[in-house]
Design a protein around this motif. Structure first.
Motif, PDB file in Angstrom:
ATOM      1  N   ARG A 220      36.522  -7.613  -3.807  1.00  0.00           N
ATOM      2  CA  ARG A 220      37.906  -7.981  -4.103  1.00  0.00           C
ATOM      3  C   ARG A 220      38.096  -9.495  -4.096  1.00  0.00           C
ATOM      4  NH1 ARG A 220      43.367  -5.973  -0.851  1.00  0.00           N
ATOM      5  NH2 ARG A 220      44.844  -7.241  -2.054  1.00  0.00           N
ATOM      6  N   VAL A 221      38.859  -9.976  -5.076  1.00  0.00           N
ATOM      7  CA  VAL A 221      39.194 -11.399  -5.170  1.00  0.00           C
ATOM      8  C   VAL A 221      40.710 -11.530  -5.224  1.00  0.00           C
ATOM      9  CG1 VAL A 221      38.940 -13.530  -6.475  1.00  0.00           C
ATOM     10  CG2 VAL A 221      37.071 -11.872  -6.441  1.00  0.00           C
ATOM     11  N   ARG A 222      41.262 -12.344  -4.344  1.00  0.00           N
ATOM     12  CA  ARG A 222      42.709 -12.597  -4.336  1.00  0.00           C
ATOM     13  C   ARG A 222      42.932 -14.087  -4.548  1.00  0.00           C
ATOM     14  NH1 ARG A 222      47.409 -12.985  -0.619  1.00  0.00           N
ATOM     15  NH2 ARG A 222      49.060 -11.705  -1.543  1.00  0.00           N
ATOM     16  N   VAL A 223      43.785 -14.414  -5.521  1.00  0.00           N
ATOM     17  CA  VAL A 223      44.023 -15.805  -5.883  1.00  0.00           C
ATOM     18  C   VAL A 223      45.521 -16.072  -5.874  1.00  0.00           C
ATOM     19  CG1 VAL A 223      43.678 -17.592  -7.621  1.00  0.00           C
ATOM     20  CG2 VAL A 223      41.953 -15.801  -7.339  1.00  0.00           C
TER      21      VAL A 223
ATOM     22  N   TRP B 141      44.759 -21.136  -4.135  1.00  0.00           N
ATOM     23  CA  TRP B 141      43.972 -20.621  -3.015  1.00  0.00           C
ATOM     24  C   TRP B 141      43.225 -19.386  -3.488  1.00  0.00           C
ATOM     25  CZ3 TRP B 141      43.799 -15.862  -0.651  1.00  0.00           C
ATOM     26  CH2 TRP B 141      43.077 -15.786   0.558  1.00  0.00           C
ATOM     27  N   ALA B 142      41.934 -19.294  -3.171  1.00  0.00           N
ATOM     28  CA  ALA B 142      41.127 -18.145  -3.558  1.00  0.00           C
ATOM     29  C   ALA B 142      40.413 -17.596  -2.331  1.00  0.00           C
ATOM     30  CB  ALA B 142      40.104 -18.531  -4.622  1.00  0.00           C
ATOM     31  N   SER B 143      40.378 -16.262  -2.231  1.00  0.00           N
ATOM     32  CA  SER B 143      39.773 -15.629  -1.064  1.00  0.00           C
ATOM     33  C   SER B 143      38.251 -15.760  -1.066  1.00  0.00           C
ATOM     34  CB  SER B 143      40.164 -14.151  -1.007  1.00  0.00           C
ATOM     35  OG  SER B 143      39.690 -13.464  -2.165  1.00  0.00           O
ATOM     36  N   THR B 144      37.655 -15.893  -2.230  1.00  0.00           N
ATOM     37  CA  THR B 144      36.200 -16.006  -2.329  1.00  0.00           C
ATOM     38  C   THR B 144      35.824 -16.554  -3.699  1.00  0.00           C
ATOM     39  OG1 THR B 144      34.106 -14.779  -2.074  1.00  0.00           O
ATOM     40  CG2 THR B 144      35.891 -13.665  -3.244  1.00  0.00           C
TER      41      THR B 144
ATOM     42  N   GLU C 264      43.238  -9.753  -7.943  1.00  0.00           N
ATOM     43  CA  GLU C 264      44.684  -9.885  -7.779  1.00  0.00           C
ATOM     44  C   GLU C 264      45.064 -11.356  -7.835  1.00  0.00           C
ATOM     45  OE1 GLU C 264      48.277  -8.351  -4.841  1.00  0.00           O
ATOM     46  OE2 GLU C 264      46.291  -8.745  -3.990  1.00  0.00           O
TER      47      GLU C 264
END
Length: 221
Positions: A52-55, A31-34, A20
């Protein structure tokens, strides 16, 4: 994690899992969650394995996503958006241009300021607004609303529905399925089953529409 400020392009690469990307007005940093981050001349690459990756990115950033398996969603207004997936649905809200490809999964696109290119092996392709479209589907329905540019749409099995805002050429072809092309009132279309060598003087646009098994309808609204 917080990454580079005001990047020109953000690339996200994953093996599997949902991706996402959210473009936020007023944001200046990514900003990236991982994932691992690599910054080369303002082009940021985020590499993640699975999960899951959130950016979060600044509004208007060019976004490139590559994933083996998993849904991809790009929210907010971005620049050029490019997505390549082996399998999984693709959703893009608002972009300057779109190039979305998946072997299996639907592609849903909102507004595209420029041309929208979409390809899927199996799944629906739907575009709400764009300036020209190039769509290829092996099996699935094609729906394009509010297109203000030339359209090419090809599917082996599935219905094609196109709504044009002005007089533009159309090339639509399906082996099995119906083709419906809607044109503005007063637009004169020259409708043929194969490409015409030249446009007739009394035609505003040329519609090449062919269905081996299915009805072809070209109407003015």
């Amino acid at each position: 994690m917080v990454a580079v400020t005001n990047p020109t392009r953000v690339r996200v690469s994953t093996g599997s899992g949902r991706v996402e990307v959210v473009a936020e007005p007023g944001r200046h940093e990514v900003w990236a969650s991982t994932g691992d981050v690599d910054d080369v001349d303002g082009q940021l690459t985020i590499s993640a394995g699975s999960g899951r990756v959130r950016v979060l990115v600044p509004e208007g950033t060019d976004v490139v996503v590559g994933t083996t398996s998993g849904r991809v969603a790009i929210r907010g207004r971005v620049g050029d958006a490019s997505v390549l997936a082996t399998s999984g649905a693709i959703t893009i809200d608002d972009a300057a241009s779109v190039d979305a490809r998946t072997r299996s999964g639907k592609i849903i696109v909102g507004r595209v300021a420029g041309v929208c290119r979409a390809s899927t092996g199996s799944g629906k392709v739907q575009i709400d607004a764009c300036t020209g479209a190039q769509i290829t589907v092996s099996s699935g329905r094609v729906i394009v609303h509010g297109v203000d540019g030339p359209v090419e749409a090809h599917t082996t099995s599935g219905r094609i529905d196109l709504e044009l805002l002005a007089a533009h050429d159309v090339h639509a072809e399906t082996v099995s399925g119906r083709i419906a092309v809607s044109l503005p009132s007063g637009v004169r279309a020259h409708v043929v089953e194969s490409s015409a060598l030249e446009r007739p003087p009394d035609a505003d646009c040329v519609v090449v529409a062919r269905s081996t098994s299915g009805r072809v309808s070209v109407t003015n609204r």
